[in-house]
Design a protein around this motif. Structure first.
Motif, PDB file in Angstrom:
ATOM      1  N   ASP A   1      10.275   4.819  14.017  1.00  0.00           N
ATOM      2  CA  ASP A   1      10.237   4.909  15.475  1.00  0.00           C
ATOM      3  C   ASP A   1       9.491   3.710  16.045  1.00  0.00           C
ATOM      4  O   ASP A   1       8.611   3.134  15.397  1.00  0.00           O
ATOM      5  CB  ASP A   1       9.541   6.202  15.922  1.00  0.00           C
ATOM      6  N   ALA A   2       9.831   3.346  17.281  1.00  0.00           N
ATOM      7  CA  ALA A   2       9.192   2.196  17.924  1.00  0.00           C
ATOM      8  C   ALA A   2       7.709   2.441  18.151  1.00  0.00           C
ATOM      9  O   ALA A   2       7.292   3.565  18.466  1.00  0.00           O
ATOM     10  CB  ALA A   2       9.882   1.902  19.256  1.00  0.00           C
ATOM     11  N   PHE A   3       6.917   1.392  17.990  1.00  0.00           N
ATOM     12  CA  PHE A   3       5.476   1.389  18.231  1.00  0.00           C
ATOM     13  C   PHE A   3       4.734   2.391  17.349  1.00  0.00           C
ATOM     14  O   PHE A   3       3.696   2.928  17.721  1.00  0.00           O
ATOM     15  CB  PHE A   3       5.157   1.678  19.713  1.00  0.00           C
ATOM     16  N   THR A   4       5.284   2.648  16.160  1.00  0.00           N
ATOM     17  CA  THR A   4       4.639   3.588  15.243  1.00  0.00           C
ATOM     18  C   THR A   4       4.361   2.888  13.923  1.00  0.00           C
ATOM     19  O   THR A   4       5.200   2.156  13.402  1.00  0.00           O
ATOM     20  CB  THR A   4       5.541   4.815  14.985  1.00  0.00           C
ATOM     21  N   GLN A   5       3.152   3.124  13.376  1.00  0.00           N
ATOM     22  CA  GLN A   5       2.789   2.594  12.074  1.00  0.00           C
ATOM     23  C   GLN A   5       2.248   3.719  11.210  1.00  0.00           C
ATOM     24  O   GLN A   5       1.787   4.755  11.714  1.00  0.00           O
ATOM     25  CB  GLN A   5       1.740   1.480  12.210  1.00  0.00           C
ATOM     26  N   ALA A   6       2.315   3.504   9.900  1.00  0.00           N
ATOM     27  CA  ALA A   6       1.832   4.543   8.988  1.00  0.00           C
ATOM     28  C   ALA A   6       0.345   4.795   9.191  1.00  0.00           C
ATOM     29  O   ALA A   6      -0.128   5.926   9.122  1.00  0.00           O
ATOM     30  CB  ALA A   6       2.110   4.135   7.537  1.00  0.00           C
TER      31      ALA A   6
ATOM     32  N   GLY B   1       9.177  -3.732  14.200  1.00  0.00           N
ATOM     33  CA  GLY B   1      10.096  -4.351  13.248  1.00  0.00           C
ATOM     34  C   GLY B   1      11.094  -3.390  12.640  1.00  0.00           C
ATOM     35  O   GLY B   1      12.309  -3.629  12.640  1.00  0.00           O
ATOM     36  N   LEU B   2      10.610  -2.275  12.115  1.00  0.00           N
ATOM     37  CA  LEU B   2      11.507  -1.310  11.474  1.00  0.00           C
ATOM     38  C   LEU B   2      12.423  -0.636  12.488  1.00  0.00           C
ATOM     39  O   LEU B   2      13.596  -0.369  12.199  1.00  0.00           O
ATOM     40  CB  LEU B   2      10.690  -0.259  10.724  1.00  0.00           C
TER      41      LEU B   2
ATOM     42  N   ALA C   1       8.478   8.781  10.753  1.00  0.00           N
ATOM     43  CA  ALA C   1       7.770   8.253  11.916  1.00  0.00           C
ATOM     44  C   ALA C   1       7.764   6.726  11.952  1.00  0.00           C
ATOM     45  O   ALA C   1       7.840   6.126  13.032  1.00  0.00           O
ATOM     46  CB  ALA C   1       6.337   8.779  11.944  1.00  0.00           C
ATOM     47  N   VAL C   2       7.671   6.059  10.789  1.00  0.00           N
ATOM     48  CA  VAL C   2       7.553   4.595  10.802  1.00  0.00           C
ATOM     49  C   VAL C   2       8.829   3.917  11.283  1.00  0.00           C
ATOM     50  O   VAL C   2       8.818   2.719  11.586  1.00  0.00           O
ATOM     51  CB  VAL C   2       7.177   4.051   9.401  1.00  0.00           C
TER      52      VAL C   2
ATOM     53  N   ILE D   1       0.817  -1.223   0.000  1.00  0.00           N
ATOM     54  CA  ILE D   1       0.000   0.000   0.000  1.00  0.00           C
ATOM     55  C   ILE D   1       0.844   1.263   0.000  1.00  0.00           C
ATOM     56  O   ILE D   1       0.343   2.356  -0.272  1.00  0.00           O
ATOM     57  CB  ILE D   1      -0.947   0.019   1.219  1.00  0.00           C
ATOM     58  N   GLY D   2       2.137   1.136   0.300  1.00  0.00           N
ATOM     59  CA  GLY D   2       3.001   2.307   0.313  1.00  0.00           C
ATOM     60  C   GLY D   2       2.855   3.127   1.584  1.00  0.00           C
ATOM     61  O   GLY D   2       1.985   2.875   2.421  1.00  0.00           O
ATOM     62  N   ILE D   3       3.729   4.120   1.722  1.00  0.00           N
ATOM     63  CA  ILE D   3       3.746   4.980   2.912  1.00  0.00           C
ATOM     64  C   ILE D   3       3.766   6.430   2.457  1.00  0.00           C
ATOM     65  O   ILE D   3       4.577   6.815   1.604  1.00  0.00           O
ATOM     66  CB  ILE D   3       4.987   4.695   3.783  1.00  0.00           C
TER      67      ILE D   3
END
Length: 234
Positions: free
Chosen positions: A22-27, A41-42, A19-20, A10-12
């Motif tokens: 950083d820990a505990f962060t999703q797009a 993961g990232l 931001a993605v 889906i892309g970002i």
């Protein structure tokens, strides 16, 4: 060395790129998001890459996909290790006679040699070893290498080596002596009986491999180092 992973997901969005990582962060942090995960993961990947001296970068376009890449500094591999692997592969099936009166020592050597895909035959003393050599000769499957314990009752390693040399010269059957102690005349006795190497116990697998390759492939292996704890070239 550069690594790259690319998907067609889906892309970002551009404003979410930093931001993605950083820990505990999703797009997509909404409660109606379609994809799960913890957002770690990232962040973990980024930290590991930075610990190795690299940097994680991403390129992404919403609806098209995302590409992650990183480059880390690495040193050239050890060509000697590659050479050892090739030489060991060439020795597959090598017939090896192991002579030691201690059952534990025989088992350890057996496991090491079989792990290298060699063919060990185990004997517990000089008389049994000589009988095994004669039997192998009669079967046209003579031993190519013999590993002898030095300190054995009735017939020690040097006496056994002397008996073996009456049956085979040093080109037909190469000899290695293992001993838990050294004596001043070890080098002289090795030379007299054409024993290829003398090594002190306990046996370290990497040192044993080095020694076997030096004995069986002397023209292909690089010269041995001169450190005191190395096997003695007899």
């Amino acid at each position: 060395m550069k690594f790259q992973v690319q998907d067609t997901g889906i892309g970002i969005a551009p404003e979410k790129h930093a931001a993605v990582l950083d820990a505990f962060t999703q797009a997509d942090a909404s409660t109606t998001r379609r994809f799960g995960g913890t957002g770690l993961g990232l962040a973990i990947s980024k930290q590991l890459i930075e610990l190795m001296g690299g940097q994680l970068k991403l390129e992404s376009e919403p609806g098209v996909g995302t590409s992650f890449c990183f480059t880390i500094p690495v040193e050239p591999g050890d060509e000697t290790e590659d050479l050892k692997d090739q030489l060991l592969a060439d020795l597959k099936g090598l017939r090896v006679l192991v002579v030691d009166d201690n059952a534990t020592n025989r088992r350890i050597l057996d496991e090491i040699l079989r792990a290298w895909q060699l063919q060990p035959t185990l004997t517990d003393g000089g008389e049994a070893a000589l009988a095994a050599i004669k039997k192998a000769d009669q079967s046209n499957a003579s031993f190519q290498l013999a590993i002898l314990d030095c300190m054995m009752p009735e017939m020690d390693g040097y006496e056994l080596a002397s008996q073996i040399r009456r049956l085979h010269d040093d080109n037909d059957l190469r000899l290695i002596i293992l001993s838990s102690a050294t004596r001043p005349d070890d080098e002289t006795r090795c030379e007299q009986m054409k024993i290829a190497r003398f090594m002190t116990k306990p046996v370290v697998q990497s040192e044993m491999l080095e020694m076997v390759l030096q004995v069986m492939c002397p023209e292909s292996m690089p010269p041995e180092s001169s450190e005191e704890d190395e096997a003695v070239d007899c």
